[in-house]
Each structure stands twice: as structure tokens, then as C-alpha cells.
Scaffold this motif. Sequence first.
Motif, PDB file in Angstrom:
ATOM      1  N   VAL A 195     -20.213  -7.763  -0.382  1.00 44.42           N
ATOM      2  CA  VAL A 195     -20.272  -6.677   0.604  1.00 44.42           C
ATOM      3  C   VAL A 195     -18.852  -6.358   1.063  1.00 44.42           C
ATOM      4  O   VAL A 195     -18.095  -7.271   1.433  1.00 44.42           O
ATOM      5  N   THR A 196     -18.494  -5.095   1.042  1.00 45.52           N
ATOM      6  CA  THR A 196     -17.161  -4.689   1.460  1.00 45.52           C
ATOM      7  C   THR A 196     -17.210  -3.322   2.123  1.00 45.52           C
ATOM      8  O   THR A 196     -18.113  -2.524   1.866  1.00 45.52           O
ATOM      9  N   LYS A 197     -16.240  -3.056   2.963  1.00 47.30           N
ATOM     10  CA  LYS A 197     -15.994  -1.701   3.426  1.00 47.30           C
ATOM     11  C   LYS A 197     -15.063  -1.009   2.423  1.00 47.30           C
ATOM     12  O   LYS A 197     -14.281  -1.670   1.750  1.00 47.30           O
ATOM     13  N   ASP A 198     -15.140   0.300   2.350  1.00 43.89           N
ATOM     14  CA  ASP A 198     -14.240   1.051   1.475  1.00 43.89           C
ATOM     15  C   ASP A 198     -12.889   1.183   2.161  1.00 43.89           C
ATOM     16  O   ASP A 198     -12.473   2.264   2.577  1.00 43.89           O
ATOM     17  N   SER A 199     -12.190   0.054   2.248  1.00 38.26           N
ATOM     18  CA  SER A 199     -10.897   0.041   2.929  1.00 38.26           C
ATOM     19  C   SER A 199      -9.803   0.642   2.074  1.00 38.26           C
ATOM     20  O   SER A 199      -8.803   1.130   2.594  1.00 38.26           O
ATOM     21  N   GLY A 200      -9.959   0.608   0.752  1.00 35.36           N
ATOM     22  CA  GLY A 200      -8.935   1.125  -0.129  1.00 35.36           C
ATOM     23  C   GLY A 200      -7.744   0.182  -0.217  1.00 35.36           C
ATOM     24  O   GLY A 200      -7.712  -0.873   0.411  1.00 35.36           O
ATOM     25  N   GLY A 201      -6.778   0.557  -1.032  1.00 37.20           N
ATOM     26  CA  GLY A 201      -5.580  -0.247  -1.181  1.00 37.20           C
ATOM     27  C   GLY A 201      -5.707  -1.298  -2.272  1.00 37.20           C
ATOM     28  O   GLY A 201      -6.801  -1.610  -2.744  1.00 37.20           O
ATOM     29  N   ARG A 202      -4.558  -1.854  -2.661  1.00 36.49           N
ATOM     30  CA  ARG A 202      -4.525  -2.819  -3.750  1.00 36.49           C
ATOM     31  C   ARG A 202      -4.672  -4.263  -3.283  1.00 36.49           C
ATOM     32  O   ARG A 202      -5.030  -5.130  -4.070  1.00 36.49           O
ATOM     33  N   ALA A 203      -4.394  -4.531  -2.015  1.00 34.79           N
ATOM     34  CA  ALA A 203      -4.342  -5.915  -1.552  1.00 34.79           C
ATOM     35  C   ALA A 203      -5.676  -6.636  -1.698  1.00 34.79           C
ATOM     36  O   ALA A 203      -5.712  -7.831  -1.998  1.00 34.79           O
ATOM     37  N   THR A 204      -6.772  -5.929  -1.472  1.00 35.03           N
ATOM     38  CA  THR A 204      -8.089  -6.568  -1.528  1.00 35.03           C
ATOM     39  C   THR A 204      -8.959  -6.035  -2.658  1.00 35.03           C
ATOM     40  O   THR A 204     -10.123  -6.414  -2.768  1.00 35.03           O
ATOM     41  N   ALA A 205      -8.413  -5.187  -3.518  1.00 33.53           N
ATOM     42  CA  ALA A 205      -9.195  -4.597  -4.606  1.00 33.53           C
ATOM     43  C   ALA A 205      -9.591  -5.576  -5.702  1.00 33.53           C
ATOM     44  O   ALA A 205     -10.595  -5.341  -6.385  1.00 33.53           O
ATOM     45  N   PRO A 206      -8.860  -6.673  -5.955  1.00 34.77           N
ATOM     46  CA  PRO A 206      -9.260  -7.575  -7.043  1.00 34.77           C
ATOM     47  C   PRO A 206     -10.689  -8.093  -6.952  1.00 34.77           C
ATOM     48  O   PRO A 206     -11.293  -8.408  -7.983  1.00 34.77           O
ATOM     49  N   LYS A 207     -11.255  -8.182  -5.765  1.00 33.75           N
ATOM     50  CA  LYS A 207     -12.644  -8.650  -5.657  1.00 33.75           C
ATOM     51  C   LYS A 207     -13.593  -7.695  -6.373  1.00 33.75           C
ATOM     52  O   LYS A 207     -14.627  -8.116  -6.912  1.00 33.75           O
ATOM     53  N   LEU A 208     -13.258  -6.399  -6.399  1.00 33.69           N
ATOM     54  CA  LEU A 208     -14.107  -5.423  -7.078  1.00 33.69           C
ATOM     55  C   LEU A 208     -14.067  -5.628  -8.589  1.00 33.69           C
ATOM     56  O   LEU A 208     -15.092  -5.534  -9.268  1.00 33.69           O
ATOM     57  N   THR A 209     -12.873  -5.912  -9.099  1.00 33.49           N
ATOM     58  CA  THR A 209     -12.746  -6.190 -10.532  1.00 33.49           C
ATOM     59  C   THR A 209     -13.482  -7.469 -10.897  1.00 33.49           C
ATOM     60  O   THR A 209     -14.191  -7.540 -11.913  1.00 33.49           O
ATOM     61  N   ALA A 210     -13.327  -8.502 -10.075  1.00 32.31           N
ATOM     62  CA  ALA A 210     -14.000  -9.773 -10.346  1.00 32.31           C
ATOM     63  C   ALA A 210     -15.517  -9.612 -10.324  1.00 32.31           C
ATOM     64  O   ALA A 210     -16.232 -10.178 -11.153  1.00 32.31           O
ATOM     65  N   ALA A 211     -16.021  -8.823  -9.378  1.00 32.45           N
ATOM     66  CA  ALA A 211     -17.460  -8.576  -9.302  1.00 32.45           C
ATOM     67  C   ALA A 211     -17.940  -7.803 -10.518  1.00 32.45           C
ATOM     68  O   ALA A 211     -19.014  -8.078 -11.071  1.00 32.45           O
ATOM     69  N   ARG A 212     -17.162  -6.809 -10.959  1.00 32.14           N
ATOM     70  CA  ARG A 212     -17.533  -6.030 -12.138  1.00 32.14           C
ATOM     71  C   ARG A 212     -17.588  -6.921 -13.378  1.00 32.14           C
ATOM     72  O   ARG A 212     -18.527  -6.836 -14.171  1.00 32.14           O
ATOM     73  N   GLU A 213     -16.597  -7.782 -13.533  1.00 30.33           N
ATOM     74  CA  GLU A 213     -16.579  -8.681 -14.679  1.00 30.33           C
ATOM     75  C   GLU A 213     -17.796  -9.606 -14.699  1.00 30.33           C
ATOM     76  O   GLU A 213     -18.320  -9.937 -15.764  1.00 30.33           O
ATOM     77  N   ALA A 214     -18.221 -10.035 -13.504  1.00 30.46           N
ATOM     78  CA  ALA A 214     -19.353 -10.956 -13.397  1.00 30.46           C
ATOM     79  C   ALA A 214     -20.691 -10.240 -13.380  1.00 30.46           C
ATOM     80  O   ALA A 214     -21.742 -10.893 -13.339  1.00 30.46           O
ATOM     81  N   GLY A 215     -20.671  -8.906 -13.374  1.00 31.89           N
ATOM     82  CA  GLY A 215     -21.914  -8.139 -13.333  1.00 31.89           C
ATOM     83  C   GLY A 215     -22.620  -8.207 -11.994  1.00 31.89           C
ATOM     84  O   GLY A 215     -23.847  -8.024 -11.932  1.00 31.89           O
ATOM     85  N   LEU A 216     -21.874  -8.434 -10.909  1.00 32.42           N
ATOM     86  CA  LEU A 216     -22.483  -8.587  -9.592  1.00 32.42           C
ATOM     87  C   LEU A 216     -22.612  -7.236  -8.888  1.00 32.42           C
ATOM     88  O   LEU A 216     -21.727  -6.375  -8.997  1.00 32.42           O
ATOM     89  N   PRO A 217     -23.685  -7.040  -8.125  1.00 32.23           N
ATOM     90  CA  PRO A 217     -23.785  -5.840  -7.301  1.00 32.23           C
ATOM     91  C   PRO A 217     -22.808  -5.902  -6.129  1.00 32.23           C
ATOM     92  O   PRO A 217     -22.538  -6.986  -5.593  1.00 32.23           O
ATOM     93  N   VAL A 218     -22.284  -4.758  -5.761  1.00 35.26           N
ATOM     94  CA  VAL A 218     -21.358  -4.651  -4.629  1.00 35.26           C
ATOM     95  C   VAL A 218     -21.902  -3.606  -3.667  1.00 35.26           C
ATOM     96  O   VAL A 218     -22.136  -2.460  -4.065  1.00 35.26           O
ATOM     97  N   VAL A 219     -22.101  -3.997  -2.418  1.00 36.31           N
ATOM     98  CA  VAL A 219     -22.512  -3.065  -1.376  1.00 36.31           C
ATOM     99  C   VAL A 219     -21.245  -2.537  -0.718  1.00 36.31           C
ATOM    100  O   VAL A 219     -20.454  -3.308  -0.162  1.00 36.31           O
ATOM    101  N   VAL A 220     -21.036  -1.229  -0.793  1.00 37.32           N
ATOM    102  CA  VAL A 220     -19.817  -0.598  -0.288  1.00 37.32           C
ATOM    103  C   VAL A 220     -20.168   0.291   0.901  1.00 37.32           C
ATOM    104  O   VAL A 220     -20.940   1.242   0.766  1.00 37.32           O
ATOM    105  N   VAL A 221     -19.592  -0.019   2.050  1.00 36.49           N
ATOM    106  CA  VAL A 221     -19.809   0.784   3.260  1.00 36.49           C
ATOM    107  C   VAL A 221     -18.802   1.922   3.263  1.00 36.49           C
ATOM    108  O   VAL A 221     -17.586   1.691   3.242  1.00 36.49           O
ATOM    109  N   ARG A 222     -19.292   3.154   3.260  1.00 33.35           N
ATOM    110  CA  ARG A 222     -18.416   4.321   3.243  1.00 33.35           C
ATOM    111  C   ARG A 222     -17.595   4.401   4.527  1.00 33.35           C
ATOM    112  O   ARG A 222     -18.082   4.080   5.613  1.00 33.35           O
ATOM    113  N   ARG A 223     -16.356   4.872   4.404  1.00 34.04           N
ATOM    114  CA  ARG A 223     -15.488   5.006   5.572  1.00 34.04           C
ATOM    115  C   ARG A 223     -15.853   6.251   6.376  1.00 34.04           C
ATOM    116  O   ARG A 223     -16.330   7.249   5.813  1.00 34.04           O
ATOM    117  N   PRO A 224     -15.630   6.228   7.699  1.00 30.61           N
ATOM    118  CA  PRO A 224     -15.892   7.421   8.508  1.00 30.61           C
ATOM    119  C   PRO A 224     -14.865   8.505   8.216  1.00 30.61           C
ATOM    120  O   PRO A 224     -13.756   8.221   7.766  1.00 30.61           O
TER     121      PRO A 224
END
Length: 258
Positions: A195-224
Motif C-alpha cells: 500500500v502506498t500513496k502516489d508520492s512520486g519521486g525516485r527515493a521510494t519508487a523501488p518498492k514499485l519495481t520490486a512489487a512488479r517483479e514479485a507479481g504483487l498487487p499494489v494499492v495506490v492512493v491518488r494524490r489530491p
Amino acid sequence: MHVLILGGTTEARRLAENLAAGTRPDLRVTNSLAGRVGAPRLPPGEVRVGGFGGAEGLARWLREHRVDVFVDATHPFAGTVSFNAARAAAVTGVPLLALRRPGWAPVEGDVWHETGSLEEAAGLLPSLGRRVFLTTGRLGLAAFAALEDLWFLVRSVDPPGAPAPARMEVLLDRGPFTLQGERELLLRHAIDVVVTKDSGGRATAPKLTAAREAGLPVVVVRRPPVPAGVPVVTDPGAAVDWITERLRPGTSPARTEP
């Protein structure tokens, strides 16, 4: 000339650094931090910590400190302060710019479930997994407190407070994070949903790549959204250009008197 930066983000710090490296000795820069992080990385220039007291308090501060322009470079999810800034700009006539890092976008292989709030994210989780990597920060954990059948790995800079999930392990850490580190974390804790907020940026983006590689679902909270009528740039260099244009000789930013 006085520039106020509503900061606390990497982009805000880089903007302050860019302004400090400039060739205008007459430029005064004040950085305002909310004070929610225990040991923030301080930017160059003057620093104030704490709130202003809503839109009225911010408008009063702009007048009392003779601010010429100000930049909302807060976190993309700091919605209240952004709308207070827009109202203060409308009242005082002090030009306001929003500096926002670009949001993330899904790529092939991602399994994203976008929601409009933390509460919506919590409602989705029981159908997606049982071991949750929760990376939405220490605030807002109350939305997940009722999910007693799920286990949470909560990563934040500072320790979270109650209410929070009953079955929870806290990982205190600050980005940037590496892809290998995120891979190992997901595997070590047997994570099956992120679960993540759509914070953007490179500092915390690797978790998205790791989740994609593992085939895990990601819940993304849209930014206001950014308040209507406030111009937006996505990098500190463009913010410097905007500030320079408004502080060029012969330009007098509008300011109303109390």
C-alpha cells in the motif's frame, strides 16, 4: 526580496539550495517546516518550524514579514496547507507557485488498484492479501486499525502513534531505498500486498519495481489536486525561473495591506 518556501520535501530543499547558489545577494529565503519529522534535513536559508494558524495566520505572516512571492513545495498529500496557501495568496495578492514532483504511472506488469483515500485502500486489502507492506507514513494508520486479520509492516521515518493495526511491525527508515533492499524486504516478511500513496519521486519508487517483479498487487492512493488557479511546476529549476521572473527589476508583486 523575500521568498517563502513551504517545504519539508526534497524538492523544497533543492529549491532553497538553488536560490542560495544564485547571484542575488538581496534575496532572503525563509523555509517553513511543519515540524512533523523529528530530525528534518535543514535547507539553506532561514528556517521556521510549525504551523501558521490556518489561512488567516499565513496571510498575516506574509504581510508582517513582507513576503514578495511564496512557493508551496510541501508533500503532494499535504492537502490542508496547500489550500490554506491558496486562500492566503488570494487574500494578500502575494504570488503563489506550487512545486510538485511528478506522480508515478503504472507500467506493463504492474498490478495496481487505485483508490481515492486511505479508507478506500483499507476496504480493498482483505480481498488482496494478508501480509501488508504499508508505506503511507505514520499518519493515517487509524484507517487500517480495524483490520485485525491482517498483518502489517509499517515503514515510517518516526514512530507511529495510536490508533494503529493490532498486528503490526514498525520499520523506522528514511529513503532513498534501493531495489535490492526492497526485494529482500518483501521476501523476508512474506509480503503479499503493498500500500502506498502516489508520492512520486525516485527515493521510494523501488518498492514499485520490486512489487512488479514479485507479481504483487499494489494499492495506490491518488494524490489530491492542486487548488484551482495555482500555477504548477514539477522541478526546482522551473520554480527558480518563476521566482526570478516575478522578482525582476520593475516588477512589484501585488500585496494588500492588513
